[in-house]
Write an enzyme that holds these catalytic residues in place. Sequence first.
Site: not given
Length: 301
Positions: A11-12, A132
């Site tokens: 993620d991210d 998110h």
Amino acid sequence: MLQVKLIVTGDDFGYCPRRNQGIVDCFLAGAISNVSLLVNGSAAADAAKLARRYNIPIGLHANLSEGSPVCEVLKTNSSLLNEDGFFHGKMGFRTALSKGLLNMSEVKQELKAQVELFHELTGHLPPHMDGHQHVHVLPEVRHVFAEVLEEYGIKYTRVPIEPGLHNCDWIPPSLMDFYLGVEEDSFNTVDVFTKHGIRWPDIYIGLSTMGRNMSVSSICSAIDSAILELTAKAPQSRTVTIELMVHPGYPSVPPVGGCGEGPDDFSQSWERLHELQTLTKPELQSHYKNRNIQLCSFKDL
């Protein structure tokens, strides 16, 4: 023999150059098989180029809680912004939502703008899209999110219901409260996503193994026990699909990084590097091999 398809999602991606580098290193080491891009991240364009260069399967990490919107008309005078002109934050977003302060048409506008920007950066629509800080399973937001996915023909998402979460006594109570809230929201989202024809892997793992709680044994036991639980309920299963959510990277160094406000504490902490080091350990790869676990991406499902 039971076949297990495991999507290990970093993620991210796009948060900062050091996060990007850590995720790429993990992918090249065969430790992750998929990434989720923050299009409002300060290094999003760089991340998209890296994904293209190394052929990394990439989806969209829709962000409504950290940093700035990408939709031009929402950058001023929007219900999605706090008094400083940024998104409300992980808990601030939830508070504003519970008070009825968020305009759902603005939520939809921003989600669509993020899909469009993803397309612009990568040259294709995301094969999967999640939220998110798990905003996509929140009340009201889940309906809008599902509509956007259906509109763009995005087939896959993430539903963070983690088997065995309640038994994880190493998670501090305040964090456990948040996780159990995410789980409850996820249960209430299943029917909404199903109605819109959206799919997700059979098993989700990632809350109990995040940051300092990640170890080779915590990942292996989470996977093994989740498979046992699932196959006990559906013994005829031949293939099981799992998503493992991870956050590897080299720690951010301020002021570089973030989504408009600079990097947060978690991105600057040792925990990101700890995840990277754990995921690349040979013992983990051996476990996958011994259990007939094949790493893949959403487009391989």
